[in-house]
Design a protein around this motif. Structure first.
Motif, PDB file in Angstrom:
ATOM      1  N   LYS A 138       0.800  -1.221   0.000  1.00 56.19           N
ATOM      2  CA  LYS A 138       0.000   0.000   0.000  1.00 56.19           C
ATOM      3  C   LYS A 138       0.837   1.276   0.000  1.00 56.19           C
ATOM      4  CE  LYS A 138      -4.397  -1.366   1.869  1.00 56.19           C
ATOM      5  NZ  LYS A 138      -5.411  -1.114   2.873  1.00 56.19           N
ATOM      6  N   HIS A 139       1.892   1.302   0.783  1.00 57.76           N
ATOM      7  CA  HIS A 139       2.632   2.550   0.978  1.00 57.76           C
ATOM      8  C   HIS A 139       3.927   2.642   0.176  1.00 57.76           C
ATOM      9  CE1 HIS A 139      -0.167   3.661   4.095  1.00 57.76           C
ATOM     10  NE2 HIS A 139       0.048   2.535   4.716  1.00 57.76           N
ATOM     11  N   ASN A 140       4.446   1.502  -0.240  1.00 59.64           N
ATOM     12  CA  ASN A 140       5.725   1.529  -0.933  1.00 59.64           C
ATOM     13  C   ASN A 140       5.655   0.976  -2.353  1.00 59.64           C
ATOM     14  OD1 ASN A 140       6.423   0.737   2.217  1.00 59.64           O
ATOM     15  ND2 ASN A 140       7.611   2.433   1.397  1.00 59.64           N
ATOM     16  N   GLY A 141       4.517   0.467  -2.757  1.00 63.08           N
ATOM     17  CA  GLY A 141       4.363  -0.049  -4.110  1.00 63.08           C
ATOM     18  C   GLY A 141       5.192  -1.298  -4.378  1.00 63.08           C
ATOM     19  N   ILE A 142       5.539  -2.042  -3.337  1.00 62.24           N
ATOM     20  CA  ILE A 142       6.331  -3.267  -3.507  1.00 62.24           C
ATOM     21  C   ILE A 142       5.406  -4.458  -3.302  1.00 62.24           C
ATOM     22  CG2 ILE A 142       8.260  -4.621  -2.603  1.00 62.24           C
ATOM     23  CD1 ILE A 142       9.583  -1.970  -1.808  1.00 62.24           C
ATOM     24  N   GLN A 143       5.349  -5.302  -4.331  1.00 64.40           N
ATOM     25  CA  GLN A 143       4.429  -6.439  -4.338  1.00 64.40           C
ATOM     26  C   GLN A 143       5.185  -7.755  -4.181  1.00 64.40           C
ATOM     27  OE1 GLN A 143       1.073  -5.960  -4.677  1.00 64.40           O
ATOM     28  NE2 GLN A 143       1.390  -3.762  -4.820  1.00 64.40           N
ATOM     29  N   VAL A 144       4.471  -8.764  -3.719  1.00 68.73           N
ATOM     30  CA  VAL A 144       5.026 -10.112  -3.642  1.00 68.73           C
ATOM     31  C   VAL A 144       4.901 -10.748  -5.022  1.00 68.73           C
ATOM     32  CG1 VAL A 144       4.797 -12.391  -2.590  1.00 68.73           C
ATOM     33  CG2 VAL A 144       4.370 -10.343  -1.228  1.00 68.73           C
ATOM     34  N   VAL A 145       6.017 -11.198  -5.566  1.00 69.52           N
ATOM     35  CA  VAL A 145       6.021 -11.875  -6.859  1.00 69.52           C
ATOM     36  C   VAL A 145       5.872 -13.367  -6.647  1.00 69.52           C
ATOM     37  CG1 VAL A 145       7.383 -12.337  -8.943  1.00 69.52           C
ATOM     38  CG2 VAL A 145       7.436 -10.074  -7.895  1.00 69.52           C
ATOM     39  N   SER A 146       6.602 -13.888  -5.675  1.00 74.00           N
ATOM     40  CA  SER A 146       6.445 -15.301  -5.323  1.00 74.00           C
ATOM     41  C   SER A 146       6.676 -15.454  -3.829  1.00 74.00           C
ATOM     42  CB  SER A 146       7.418 -16.179  -6.111  1.00 74.00           C
ATOM     43  OG  SER A 146       8.736 -15.974  -5.676  1.00 74.00           O
ATOM     44  N   ALA A 147       6.020 -16.463  -3.254  1.00 74.57           N
ATOM     45  CA  ALA A 147       6.131 -16.686  -1.815  1.00 74.57           C
ATOM     46  C   ALA A 147       6.099 -18.179  -1.532  1.00 74.57           C
ATOM     47  CB  ALA A 147       4.991 -15.998  -1.083  1.00 74.57           C
ATOM     48  N   ASN A 148       6.954 -18.582  -0.630  1.00 72.62           N
ATOM     49  CA  ASN A 148       6.947 -19.946  -0.128  1.00 72.62           C
ATOM     50  C   ASN A 148       6.902 -19.819   1.392  1.00 72.62           C
ATOM     51  OD1 ASN A 148       7.290 -22.584   0.561  1.00 72.62           O
ATOM     52  ND2 ASN A 148       9.222 -22.877  -0.538  1.00 72.62           N
ATOM     53  N   ILE A 149       5.759 -20.139   1.970  1.00 71.21           N
ATOM     54  CA  ILE A 149       5.568 -19.970   3.408  1.00 71.21           C
ATOM     55  C   ILE A 149       5.257 -21.336   4.006  1.00 71.21           C
ATOM     56  CG2 ILE A 149       4.193 -18.861   5.205  1.00 71.21           C
ATOM     57  CD1 ILE A 149       3.664 -16.583   3.214  1.00 71.21           C
ATOM     58  N   GLU A 150       6.043 -21.716   5.006  1.00 74.41           N
ATOM     59  CA  GLU A 150       5.873 -23.014   5.657  1.00 74.41           C
ATOM     60  C   GLU A 150       5.643 -22.809   7.145  1.00 74.41           C
ATOM     61  OE1 GLU A 150       9.596 -24.840   4.847  1.00 74.41           O
ATOM     62  OE2 GLU A 150       9.114 -25.269   2.762  1.00 74.41           O
ATOM     63  N   ARG A 151       4.873 -23.701   7.720  1.00 68.52           N
ATOM     64  CA  ARG A 151       4.598 -23.658   9.153  1.00 68.52           C
ATOM     65  C   ARG A 151       5.866 -23.987   9.932  1.00 68.52           C
ATOM     66  NH1 ARG A 151       0.102 -27.640  11.197  1.00 68.52           N
ATOM     67  NH2 ARG A 151      -0.902 -26.612   9.471  1.00 68.52           N
ATOM     68  N   SER A 152       6.110 -23.240  10.986  1.00 70.19           N
ATOM     69  CA  SER A 152       7.262 -23.483  11.860  1.00 70.19           C
ATOM     70  C   SER A 152       6.837 -24.426  12.983  1.00 70.19           C
ATOM     71  CB  SER A 152       7.745 -22.155  12.444  1.00 70.19           C
ATOM     72  OG  SER A 152       8.792 -22.368  13.342  1.00 70.19           O
ATOM     73  N   ASP A 153       7.799 -24.871  13.763  1.00 72.64           N
ATOM     74  CA  ASP A 153       7.492 -25.746  14.892  1.00 72.64           C
ATOM     75  C   ASP A 153       6.725 -25.009  15.983  1.00 72.64           C
ATOM     76  OD1 ASP A 153       8.834 -27.781  13.613  1.00 72.64           O
ATOM     77  OD2 ASP A 153      10.732 -27.418  14.658  1.00 72.64           O
ATOM     78  N   LYS A 154       6.912 -23.701  16.081  1.00 67.14           N
ATOM     79  CA  LYS A 154       6.240 -22.887  17.095  1.00 67.14           C
ATOM     80  C   LYS A 154       4.888 -22.409  16.564  1.00 67.14           C
ATOM     81  CE  LYS A 154      10.596 -21.249  18.983  1.00 67.14           C
ATOM     82  NZ  LYS A 154      11.452 -20.094  19.201  1.00 67.14           N
ATOM     83  N   ALA A 155       3.908 -22.374  17.440  1.00 69.31           N
ATOM     84  CA  ALA A 155       2.558 -21.946  17.052  1.00 69.31           C
ATOM     85  C   ALA A 155       2.557 -20.493  16.593  1.00 69.31           C
ATOM     86  CB  ALA A 155       1.602 -22.118  18.221  1.00 69.31           C
ATOM     87  N   GLY A 156       1.888 -20.216  15.485  1.00 65.82           N
ATOM     88  CA  GLY A 156       1.772 -18.858  14.961  1.00 65.82           C
ATOM     89  C   GLY A 156       3.016 -18.356  14.253  1.00 65.82           C
ATOM     90  N   ARG A 157       4.001 -19.214  14.106  1.00 65.55           N
ATOM     91  CA  ARG A 157       5.269 -18.815  13.479  1.00 65.55           C
ATOM     92  C   ARG A 157       5.432 -19.535  12.148  1.00 65.55           C
ATOM     93  NH1 ARG A 157       7.742 -14.533  15.989  1.00 65.55           N
ATOM     94  NH2 ARG A 157       7.105 -14.560  18.142  1.00 65.55           N
ATOM     95  N   THR A 158       6.112 -18.875  11.216  1.00 69.07           N
ATOM     96  CA  THR A 158       6.323 -19.451   9.893  1.00 69.07           C
ATOM     97  C   THR A 158       7.748 -19.194   9.419  1.00 69.07           C
ATOM     98  OG1 THR A 158       5.577 -17.433   8.817  1.00 69.07           O
ATOM     99  CG2 THR A 158       3.917 -19.121   9.174  1.00 69.07           C
ATOM    100  N   ASN A 159       8.158 -20.007   8.468  1.00 61.69           N
ATOM    101  CA  ASN A 159       9.396 -19.785   7.729  1.00 61.69           C
ATOM    102  C   ASN A 159       8.962 -19.347   6.342  1.00 61.69           C
ATOM    103  OD1 ASN A 159      10.886 -20.793   9.921  1.00 61.69           O
ATOM    104  ND2 ASN A 159      10.620 -22.872   9.198  1.00 61.69           N
ATOM    105  N   ALA A 160       9.535 -18.266   5.836  1.00 61.50           N
ATOM    106  CA  ALA A 160       9.068 -17.728   4.557  1.00 61.50           C
ATOM    107  C   ALA A 160      10.243 -17.336   3.667  1.00 61.50           C
ATOM    108  CB  ALA A 160       8.184 -16.500   4.808  1.00 61.50           C
ATOM    109  N   ARG A 161      10.067 -17.624   2.384  1.00 64.96           N
ATOM    110  CA  ARG A 161      10.992 -17.153   1.351  1.00 64.96           C
ATOM    111  C   ARG A 161      10.137 -16.347   0.378  1.00 64.96           C
ATOM    112  NH1 ARG A 161      12.215 -22.245   2.334  1.00 64.96           N
ATOM    113  NH2 ARG A 161      11.274 -23.105   0.461  1.00 64.96           N
ATOM    114  N   LEU A 162      10.437 -15.060   0.277  1.00 64.84           N
ATOM    115  CA  LEU A 162       9.609 -14.141  -0.519  1.00 64.84           C
ATOM    116  C   LEU A 162      10.451 -13.463  -1.577  1.00 64.84           C
ATOM    117  CD1 LEU A 162       8.006 -12.433   2.583  1.00 64.84           C
ATOM    118  CD2 LEU A 162       6.893 -14.150   1.160  1.00 64.84           C
TER     119      LEU A 162
END
Length: 168
Positions: A138-162
Motif C-alpha cells: 500500500k505505501h511503498n508499491g512493492i508487491q510479492v512476486v512469489s512466496a513460499n511460506i511453511e509452518r514453523s514448529d512454534k505456534a503462529g510462526r512461519t518460515n518464509a521465502r519471498l
C-alpha cells in the motif's frame, strides 16, 4: 394434621431445657438452609454478573478507543501515495522490516536488481508478515512476486521465502 398434633405433644412433653435446645437447633437449621439455598446462590450469581458487566464495560471502552484510533488513522492516511519511490527496493524493505518488528526473524535479504529483493524469514510471526506485506504494497508499491511460506514448529510462526518487486 394428626402428625402436627403428635409433634406438638412430643415437644410439650420435653423438659424446658430440651425445648430450648430443640428450638435453637430448629432455628439454626432454618437459618442455615436459608443461607445455603437462597442467600449464597444469589450472592455468588450477583458477583459473577458484576464481573461480567465490568468485563463488557472494559471491552466497550477498548472498542471505542480503537474506533477513535481507526478514524484518526483513516483521516491522516494518504491513500494512493507511494513513499520512498526513489530509494532502492532493498533499502525500503530493510526499513519496513525493522518497523514491522521482524528484524530478529530475517535470515537473508538479497537484492535482485534495483526494483526487487529476495527475503528469507525464519520463525517469524505470520500475522506480522501479513501486516508488513500489506504495508509494503500500500505505501511503498512493492508487491510479492512469489512466496513460499511453511509452518514453523512454534505456534503462529512461519518460515518464509519471498520474492518482492516494485512495480514501475
Amino acid at each position: 394434621m394428626d402428625q402436627i398434633q403428635q409433634i406438638k405433644q412430643w415437644f410439650n412433653s420435653l423438659p424446658a431445657r430440651e425445648q430450648w435446645l430443640v428450638s435453637g437447633t430448629g432455628i439454626f437449621i432454618i437459618v442455615t438452609l436459608f443461607y445455603l439455598i437462597i442467600w449464597e446462590p444469589v450472592h455468588v450469581g450477583l458477583k459473577t454478573e458484576l464481573r461480567k458487566q465490568q468485563s463488557q464495560t472494559d471491552i466497550l471502552l477498548w472498542m471505542q478507543q480503537a474506533a477513535a484510533e481507526v478514524k484518526s488513522l483513516r483521516s491522516s492516511g494518504r491513500s494512493g501515495v507511494i513513499r520512498d519511490r526513489d530509494k532502492p527496493a532493498t533499502l525500503v524493505i530493510e526499513q519496513t522490516i525493522k518497523n514491522a518488528g521482524l528484524s530478529s526473524s530475517v535470515k537473508k535479504i538479497e537484492s535482485s536488481g534495483k526494483n526487487g529483493a529476495r527475503v528469507t524469514l525464519d520463525t517469524a510471526s505470520f500475522n506480522q508478515i501479513l501486516v508488513w506485506l500489506n504495508t509494503l504494497a500500500k505505501h511503498n508499491g512493492i508487491q510479492v512476486v512469489s512466496a513460499n511460506i511453511e509452518r514453523s514448529d512454534k505456534a503462529g510462526r512461519t518460515n518464509a521465502r519471498l520474492t518482492l518487486e516494485r512495480s514501475e
